[in-house]
Motif scaffolding. Structure first.
Motif, mmCIF file in Angstrom:
data_model
loop_
_atom_site.group_PDB
_atom_site.id
_atom_site.type_symbol
_atom_site.label_atom_id
_atom_site.label_comp_id
_atom_site.label_asym_id
_atom_site.label_seq_id
_atom_site.Cartn_x
_atom_site.Cartn_y
_atom_site.Cartn_z
ATOM 1 N N THR A 1 0.964 -1.285 -0.063
ATOM 2 C CA THR A 1 0.015 0.073 -0.026
ATOM 3 C C THR A 1 0.900 1.377 -0.109
ATOM 4 O O THR A 1 0.570 2.176 -0.585
ATOM 5 C CB THR A 1 -0.997 0.122 1.245
ATOM 6 O OG1 THR A 1 -1.803 -1.207 1.141
ATOM 7 C CG2 THR A 1 -1.864 1.265 1.131
ATOM 8 N N ALA A 2 2.010 1.242 0.711
ATOM 9 C CA ALA A 2 2.891 2.281 0.648
ATOM 10 C C ALA A 2 3.319 2.586 -0.560
ATOM 11 O O ALA A 2 3.382 3.759 -0.919
ATOM 12 C CB ALA A 2 3.910 2.152 1.779
ATOM 13 N N TYR A 3 3.692 1.653 -1.253
ATOM 14 C CA TYR A 3 4.663 1.661 -2.763
ATOM 15 C C TYR A 3 3.292 2.520 -3.718
ATOM 16 O O TYR A 3 3.435 3.209 -4.529
ATOM 17 C CB TYR A 3 5.029 0.732 -3.051
ATOM 18 C CG TYR A 3 6.023 1.061 -4.449
ATOM 19 C CD1 TYR A 3 6.850 2.243 -4.361
ATOM 20 C CD2 TYR A 3 5.832 0.314 -5.506
ATOM 21 C CE1 TYR A 3 7.876 2.313 -5.575
ATOM 22 C CE2 TYR A 3 6.783 0.345 -6.569
ATOM 23 C CZ TYR A 3 7.761 1.512 -6.689
ATOM 24 O OH TYR A 3 8.318 1.761 -7.746
ATOM 25 N N LEU A 4 2.196 1.812 -3.714
ATOM 26 C CA LEU A 4 1.090 2.211 -4.486
ATOM 27 C C LEU A 4 0.677 3.811 -3.984
ATOM 28 O O LEU A 4 0.637 4.417 -5.188
ATOM 29 C CB LEU A 4 -0.198 1.562 -4.328
ATOM 30 C CG LEU A 4 -0.471 0.160 -5.033
ATOM 31 C CD1 LEU A 4 -1.521 -0.444 -4.477
ATOM 32 C CD2 LEU A 4 -0.664 0.629 -6.550
ATOM 33 N N LEU B 1 12.125 5.787 9.417
ATOM 34 C CA LEU B 1 11.530 6.161 8.438
ATOM 35 C C LEU B 1 12.152 5.268 7.043
ATOM 36 O O LEU B 1 13.243 5.638 6.936
ATOM 37 C CB LEU B 1 11.509 7.876 8.261
ATOM 38 C CG LEU B 1 10.673 8.670 9.167
ATOM 39 C CD1 LEU B 1 11.211 10.077 9.051
ATOM 40 C CD2 LEU B 1 9.656 8.522 9.051
ATOM 41 N N HIS B 2 11.158 5.019 6.363
ATOM 42 C CA HIS B 2 11.958 3.990 5.219
ATOM 43 C C HIS B 2 10.822 4.607 4.169
ATOM 44 O O HIS B 2 9.797 4.696 4.073
ATOM 45 C CB HIS B 2 11.305 2.582 5.299
ATOM 46 C CG HIS B 2 11.957 1.969 6.712
ATOM 47 N ND1 HIS B 2 13.063 1.311 6.826
ATOM 48 C CD2 HIS B 2 11.418 2.001 8.030
ATOM 49 C CE1 HIS B 2 13.293 0.908 7.823
ATOM 50 N NE2 HIS B 2 12.292 1.197 8.781
ATOM 51 N N ALA B 3 11.791 4.722 3.089
ATOM 52 C CA ALA B 3 11.131 5.167 1.831
ATOM 53 C C ALA B 3 10.172 4.044 1.424
ATOM 54 O O ALA B 3 10.480 2.780 1.423
ATOM 55 C CB ALA B 3 12.156 5.406 0.522
ATOM 56 N N ALA B 4 9.190 4.257 0.567
ATOM 57 C CA ALA B 4 8.051 3.409 0.138
ATOM 58 C C ALA B 4 8.640 2.173 -0.694
ATOM 59 O O ALA B 4 8.370 1.260 -0.871
ATOM 60 C CB ALA B 4 6.827 3.832 -0.231
ATOM 61 N N ARG B 5 9.514 2.777 -1.568
ATOM 62 C CA ARG B 5 10.162 1.905 -2.567
ATOM 63 C C ARG B 5 11.158 0.880 -2.147
ATOM 64 O O ARG B 5 11.283 -0.183 -2.415
ATOM 65 C CB ARG B 5 11.170 2.743 -3.712
ATOM 66 C CG ARG B 5 11.747 1.997 -4.771
ATOM 67 C CD ARG B 5 12.093 2.902 -5.997
ATOM 68 N NE ARG B 5 12.945 2.230 -6.941
ATOM 69 C CZ ARG B 5 12.767 2.474 -8.209
ATOM 70 N NH1 ARG B 5 12.395 3.640 -8.592
ATOM 71 N NH2 ARG B 5 13.166 1.902 -9.040
#
Length: 324
Positions: free
Chosen positions: A89-92, A151-155
Motif C-alpha cells: 500500500t505504501a508503494y502504491l 522512516l523508510h522510503a516506500a520503494r
C-alpha cells in the motif's frame, strides 16, 4: 502556523485489543495532547485486515491520501495499516501521489503488538508518524513507512521480522530518516536522500495483476491460466539477475504478442538495470519480450505494473518501467 494532518484509520493490530477495536479517534486519544505535533482530523476507513487487503482498498487509500493533500489542503496524511501488506500500500500511494508529493507526505504506520498488550508499540508509532507527516523536511519524499521511530522510503521498505517491533527494513538501501520527537517543533532527522520520484500516473490502475513465483520445471500453462482468468499483466519472481526457467520463454513471447506485459523481478537483491544491459546468457526473458523490474522486489513490481497498465499494454508498461 499549526500543521494539519489527516489520519486514515483502517484498524488492524495497532487498534486491536483483546475485547474491543479502537476507532481512529480512540487511537488518537492514546497520545497525550502535548505530544501531538499537528492538528489531526480523523477518518475511519472500512478495510480488510492487512493480511487480506485487496488491491481495490489499497488504491482507495492511496487516492484519498493524494486528494487530502492536493485538494483538501492537508500538510500530510497518516494511514494506519496492518503490517503484512503495509509495504504494498505504501508503494502504491507513492506511485499515485503525483504532484501531491511535493506538497505533503503520506506516512504509513502500524504495530506488531496489540493496543492493550504490555509495551504496545502502536501509540508511539502513531505519534511518530504524525510528527513525520507534519514535518516539511519530508516534502518531496512521497510515501514513507514510519515504525520504531524509523522512516523508510516506500520503494525500499520491506517487512523483515513479523514478530519484532523493529519489523521493517530498507536494506540494502539506507534508512531514510528517524523521528527525533513527537512534540510540536520536534520532528524528522533525514539520514539519506529519498529515491527518485516515479513517473506521474496516467489513467486508472489495473487491479488484476498476477504475481507468480518461478521454480525449476515450472509449466508455462500457469501463466496462460492466470491470463485466461482475467489477469491484465503478470509479474514473475525469478532468480539471480532476472532469470526464469527456459520452460517459460515461449509463453512469455506469446503473452507479449497478446499485449499482456510480463515483468521479471528477482527473489534476490538486484541492481536497477534494464534486461538488455545484462551479459549474454542471463535474463533471457528479455529477449522474448519480458520487462525488467528495475531492481524492485516482486511485490513492488506488481504495484508498479498495476499503475503502468493505466496507460495501456506492453508498450506503456515498458516505457513506465524504463522511467522508474
Amino acid at each position: 502556523m499549526t500543521r494539519r494532518v489527516l489520519l486514515l484509520a483502517t484498524k488492524d493490530t495497532i487498534a486491536y485489543g483483546h475485547e474491543s477495536v479502537a476507532t481512529g479517534a480512540e487511537l488518537l486519544a492514546t497520545i497525550p495532547a502535548d505530544r501531538l505535533a499537528a492538528d489531526v482530523a480523523v477518518e475511519d476507513v472500512l478495510a480488510e485486515p492487512g493480511w487480506d487487503m485487496t488491491p481495490g482498498t489499497m488504491l482507495a487509500l492511496a487516492r484519498r491520501a493524494r486528494a487530502a493533500i492536493a485538494e483538501d489542503g492537508f500538510d500530510g496524511v497518516v494511514i494506519t495499516h496492518g503490517t503484512d501488506t503495509l509495504e504494498e500500500t505504501a508503494y502504491l500511494a507513492d506511485l499515485l501521489a503525483g504532484p501531491a508529493a511535493a506538497r505533503g507526505t503520506i506516512v504509513l504506520t502500524g504495530a506488531t503488538r496489540a493496543l492493550d498488550e504490555l509495551s504496545s508499540d502502536g501509540p508511539r508509532n502513531l505519534a511518530a508518524a504524525i510528527a513525520a507527516a507534519a514535518d516539511s523536511a519530508l516534502a518531496g519524499a512521497g510515501a514513507v513507512a514510519c515504525l520504531n521511530d524509523e522512516l523508510h522510503a516506500a520503494r525500499w521498505v520491506t517487512l523483515a521480522d513479523a514478530a519484532g517491533v523493529a519489523a521493517f527494513s530498507s536494506a540494502p538501501h539506507p534508512l531514510l530518516g528517524r523521528v527525533t520527537g513527537g512534540k510540536p517543533g520536534e520532528g524528522v532527522e533525514l539520514l539519506a536522500a529519498p529515491p527518485p520520484r516515479p513517473p506521474d500516473p496516467r489513467g486508472d490502475p489495473e487491479t488484476d495483476v498476477a504475481l507468480i513465483k518461478t521454480y525449476p520445471g515450472i509449466d508455462g500453462a500457469l501463466l496462460t491460466a492466470v491470463v485466461d482468468a482475467g489477469a491484465r499483466g503478470v509479474v514473475l519472481e525469478g532468480t539471480g539477475m532476472f532469470n526464469v526457467p527456459a520452460s517459460l520463454l515461449a509463453t512469455i513471447s506469446d503473452l507479449t504478442e497478446w499485449d499482456i506485459p510480463v515483468v521479471v523481478a528477482s527473489r534476490c537483491r538486484t541492481r536497477p538495470v534494464a534486461l538488455d544491459a545484462l551479459p549474454l546468457g542471463t535474463a533471457l526473458a528479455g529477449k522474448v519480450g519480458a520487462i525488467g523490474a528495475r531492481g524492485l522486489a516482486p511485490a513492488k513490481a506488481r504495484a508498479a505494473l498495476m499503475v503502468a497498465l493505466g496507460a495501456g499494454g506492453v508498450a506503456a508498461a515498458r516505457d513506465y518501467f524504463d522511467r522508474l
